[in-house]
Write a protein that holds these residues in place. Structure first.
Motif, PDB file in Angstrom:
ATOM      1  N   PHE A   1      -0.771   7.867  -9.656  1.00  0.00           N
ATOM      2  CA  PHE A   1       0.164   7.031  -8.912  1.00  0.00           C
ATOM      3  C   PHE A   1       0.328   7.510  -7.470  1.00  0.00           C
ATOM      4  CE2 PHE A   1       1.384   6.930 -13.388  1.00  0.00           C
ATOM      5  CZ  PHE A   1       1.260   5.571 -13.655  1.00  0.00           C
ATOM      6  N   PHE A   2      -0.715   8.118  -6.915  1.00  0.00           N
ATOM      7  CA  PHE A   2      -0.749   8.567  -5.526  1.00  0.00           C
ATOM      8  C   PHE A   2       0.411   9.520  -5.215  1.00  0.00           C
ATOM      9  CE2 PHE A   2      -3.231   4.687  -5.611  1.00  0.00           C
ATOM     10  CZ  PHE A   2      -4.343   5.035  -4.851  1.00  0.00           C
ATOM     11  N   VAL A   3       0.534  10.535  -6.035  1.00  0.00           N
ATOM     12  CA  VAL A   3       1.552  11.575  -5.849  1.00  0.00           C
ATOM     13  C   VAL A   3       0.841  12.897  -5.551  1.00  0.00           C
ATOM     14  CG1 VAL A   3       3.495  12.824  -6.855  1.00  0.00           C
ATOM     15  CG2 VAL A   3       3.156  10.408  -7.394  1.00  0.00           C
TER      16      VAL A   3
ATOM     17  N   ALA B   1       0.794  -1.210   0.000  1.00  0.00           N
ATOM     18  CA  ALA B   1       0.000   0.000   0.000  1.00  0.00           C
ATOM     19  C   ALA B   1       0.821   1.252   0.000  1.00  0.00           C
ATOM     20  CB  ALA B   1      -0.927   0.013   1.213  1.00  0.00           C
ATOM     21  N   PHE B   2       2.018   1.212   0.466  1.00  0.00           N
ATOM     22  CA  PHE B   2       2.822   2.415   0.589  1.00  0.00           C
ATOM     23  C   PHE B   2       4.018   2.302  -0.326  1.00  0.00           C
ATOM     24  CE2 PHE B   2       0.799   1.474   4.631  1.00  0.00           C
ATOM     25  CZ  PHE B   2      -0.061   2.545   4.668  1.00  0.00           C
ATOM     26  N   GLY B   3       3.992   2.996  -1.478  1.00  0.00           N
ATOM     27  CA  GLY B   3       5.050   2.857  -2.472  1.00  0.00           C
ATOM     28  C   GLY B   3       6.028   3.998  -2.422  1.00  0.00           C
ATOM     29  N   ALA B   4       7.224   3.773  -2.915  1.00  0.00           N
ATOM     30  CA  ALA B   4       8.227   4.811  -3.092  1.00  0.00           C
ATOM     31  C   ALA B   4       8.332   5.137  -4.568  1.00  0.00           C
ATOM     32  CB  ALA B   4       9.574   4.338  -2.549  1.00  0.00           C
ATOM     33  N   PHE B   5       9.118   6.164  -4.905  1.00  0.00           N
ATOM     34  CA  PHE B   5       9.236   6.572  -6.299  1.00  0.00           C
ATOM     35  C   PHE B   5       9.754   5.444  -7.166  1.00  0.00           C
ATOM     36  CE2 PHE B   5       9.118  10.766  -4.352  1.00  0.00           C
ATOM     37  CZ  PHE B   5       8.220  11.393  -5.187  1.00  0.00           C
TER      38      PHE B   5
ATOM     39  N   TRP C   1      -6.874   8.208   5.615  1.00  0.00           N
ATOM     40  CA  TRP C   1      -6.768   7.036   4.730  1.00  0.00           C
ATOM     41  C   TRP C   1      -7.800   5.996   5.125  1.00  0.00           C
ATOM     42  CZ3 TRP C   1      -4.125   2.001   5.395  1.00  0.00           C
ATOM     43  CH2 TRP C   1      -4.026   1.297   4.184  1.00  0.00           C
ATOM     44  N   TYR C   2      -8.461   5.429   4.114  1.00  0.00           N
ATOM     45  CA  TYR C   2      -9.532   4.478   4.364  1.00  0.00           C
ATOM     46  C   TYR C   2      -9.229   3.107   3.805  1.00  0.00           C
ATOM     47  CZ  TYR C   2     -12.275   8.181   6.321  1.00  0.00           C
ATOM     48  OH  TYR C   2     -12.707   9.187   7.139  1.00  0.00           O
ATOM     49  N   GLY C   3      -7.954   2.751   3.765  1.00  0.00           N
ATOM     50  CA  GLY C   3      -7.564   1.384   3.495  1.00  0.00           C
ATOM     51  C   GLY C   3      -7.692   0.974   2.057  1.00  0.00           C
TER      52      GLY C   3
ATOM     53  N   LEU D   1       2.790   8.373   2.628  1.00  0.00           N
ATOM     54  CA  LEU D   1       1.581   8.656   1.865  1.00  0.00           C
ATOM     55  C   LEU D   1       1.124   7.354   1.212  1.00  0.00           C
ATOM     56  CD1 LEU D   1      -0.407  10.819   0.823  1.00  0.00           C
ATOM     57  CD2 LEU D   1       1.109  11.098  -1.149  1.00  0.00           C
ATOM     58  N   PRO D   2      -0.104   6.882   1.483  1.00  0.00           N
ATOM     59  CA  PRO D   2      -0.547   5.593   0.952  1.00  0.00           C
ATOM     60  C   PRO D   2      -0.526   5.551  -0.570  1.00  0.00           C
ATOM     61  CG  PRO D   2      -2.007   6.349   2.697  1.00  0.00           C
ATOM     62  CD  PRO D   2      -1.113   7.495   2.365  1.00  0.00           C
ATOM     63  N   ALA D   3      -0.397   4.347  -1.101  1.00  0.00           N
ATOM     64  CA  ALA D   3      -0.398   4.129  -2.546  1.00  0.00           C
ATOM     65  C   ALA D   3      -1.490   3.159  -2.953  1.00  0.00           C
ATOM     66  CB  ALA D   3       0.957   3.621  -3.017  1.00  0.00           C
ATOM     67  N   SER D   4      -2.564   3.103  -2.152  1.00  0.00           N
ATOM     68  CA  SER D   4      -3.735   2.299  -2.505  1.00  0.00           C
ATOM     69  C   SER D   4      -4.888   2.754  -1.628  1.00  0.00           C
ATOM     70  CB  SER D   4      -3.466   0.802  -2.307  1.00  0.00           C
ATOM     71  OG  SER D   4      -3.398   0.494  -0.931  1.00  0.00           O
ATOM     72  N   GLY D   5      -6.049   2.176  -1.858  1.00  0.00           N
ATOM     73  CA  GLY D   5      -7.201   2.534  -1.055  1.00  0.00           C
ATOM     74  C   GLY D   5      -7.728   3.915  -1.405  1.00  0.00           C
ATOM     75  N   GLU D   6      -8.376   4.543  -0.438  1.00  0.00           N
ATOM     76  CA  GLU D   6      -9.000   5.847  -0.652  1.00  0.00           C
ATOM     77  C   GLU D   6      -8.395   6.869   0.295  1.00  0.00           C
ATOM     78  OE1 GLU D   6     -13.435   7.947  -0.758  1.00  0.00           O
ATOM     79  OE2 GLU D   6     -13.196   5.857  -0.141  1.00  0.00           O
ATOM     80  N   ILE D   7      -7.809   7.914  -0.277  1.00  0.00           N
ATOM     81  CA  ILE D   7      -7.286   9.030   0.509  1.00  0.00           C
ATOM     82  C   ILE D   7      -8.328  10.139   0.489  1.00  0.00           C
ATOM     83  CG2 ILE D   7      -5.456  10.754   0.720  1.00  0.00           C
ATOM     84  CD1 ILE D   7      -3.587   8.815  -0.709  1.00  0.00           C
ATOM     85  N   ARG D   8      -8.789  10.532   1.668  1.00  0.00           N
ATOM     86  CA  ARG D   8      -9.797  11.583   1.765  1.00  0.00           C
ATOM     87  C   ARG D   8      -9.227  12.782   2.515  1.00  0.00           C
ATOM     88  NH1 ARG D   8     -15.051   8.120   3.932  1.00  0.00           N
ATOM     89  NH2 ARG D   8     -14.975   6.441   2.382  1.00  0.00           N
ATOM     90  N   ASN D   9      -9.854  13.927   2.301  1.00  0.00           N
ATOM     91  CA  ASN D   9      -9.525  15.154   3.031  1.00  0.00           C
ATOM     92  C   ASN D   9      -8.033  15.469   2.968  1.00  0.00           C
ATOM     93  OD1 ASN D   9     -12.260  15.244   3.886  1.00  0.00           O
ATOM     94  ND2 ASN D   9     -11.772  13.869   5.590  1.00  0.00           N
TER      95      ASN D   9
END
Length: 277
Positions: free
Chosen positions: A123-125, A10-14, A148-150, A92-100
């Motif tokens: 790509f969650f940037v 879920a949490f990726g790097a560059f 983050w909502y998973g 910063l998560p790299a999957s799921g739903e990021i809100r607010n």
């Protein structure tokens, strides 16, 4: 439908998302330089309330990107930017739903503004554009925060809400044991793949408890009973709720050296394999 795991990826790097090359339509002077963020004392890879305090030095204009546990400064005009000690309490998560997803400027002589919120399509940037109008470079500080909502159905979507059934007494074909061991393996559910780093096996009488730990420090605990004629734990409960699974326990002498697990949780099949080092 909720599942058992938050994706370990879920949490990726560059480096894991090399497809992202900057905002569309923006011409960069270079590909930029990536910096690892500093972890705060309350760091947790799984926390729902993420926050980063970004500290950078910018000359003229640059995009400051946050992805996973790194920031990247892509110069648009001027000299290359520098990180001055960015700190985060979570990647910063790299999957799921990021809100607010929120931006708050703290200081800086020019302007800083949020120009891109992180999402699957980019790509969650997350991107903040900084413009420094004066000669030389200026220091800028701003906060980025999010909820983050998973991963929406993996094996660890939320903190566990139950505890597995405790072990009673009895007799079993497996030797009594209570051991933990490091190693490597994977746990897969659908298109989600989780890296495993540690396992533990507890056998007391005819009852068994098996636990798996991911590289994101997420723990799945399962309990059940030993099969009558095989070194197999027939699982019926977990710290994520009721499930149906079988865990085959590999032995080296009288000590567990590996696990093969397969089962179903809330209508989703999963399987995993783990071996000691």
């Amino acid at each position: 439908m909720k599942g058992l795991l938050v994706a370990a990826a879920a949490f990726g790097a560059f480096s894991a998302n090399a497809q992202y090359t900057g905002r569309s339509g923006v011409q960069y002077a270079n590909e930029g330089v990536a910096f690892a963020v500093q972890r705060t004392g309350d760091w947790s890879a799984d926390r729902r309330d993420g926050r980063c305090t970004v500290r950078v030095r910018i000359d003229d204009e640059a995009d400051v990107e946050l992805q996973g546990e790194q920031i990247r400064i892509r110069t648009i005009r001027g000299a290359p930017g520098l990180d001055l000690g960015t700190q985060c309490n979570a990647p910063l998560p790299a999957s799921g739903e990021i809100r607010n997803f929120r931006f708050r400027a703290i200081d800086g002589r020019g302007t800083a503004r949020l120009v891109q919120e992180p999402a699957a399509r980019n790509f969650f940037v997350g991107v903040v554009n900084v413009r420094d109008p004066r000669g030389g470079a200026g220091a800028y500080t701003f906060d980025l925060s999010w909820d983050w909502y998973g991963a929406g159905g993996g094996l660890f979507p939320e903190p566990p809400t139950t505890r597995p059934t405790p072990l009673p007494g009895g007799s079993a074909v497996l030797p009594q044991m209570n051991t933990s061991f490091a190693g490597s393996g994977t746990l897969v559910e659908g298109n989600q793949r989780h890296n495993l780093t540690e396992a533990s096996v507890r056998v007391r009488g005819s009852q068994c408890e098996v636990a798996l730990l991911t590289d994101r420090r997420q723990r799945l605990e399962m309990t059940g009973s030993i099969a009558r004629n095989a070194p197999r734990c027939v699982i019926s409960s977990s710290n994520r709720g009721p499930l149906s699974a079988n865990a085959y326990i590999h032995l080296r002498g009288n000590v567990a050296s590996g696990l093969d697990v397969s089962g179903n949780f809330q209508g989703r099949n999963f399987q995993g394999s783990f071996r000691d080092r």
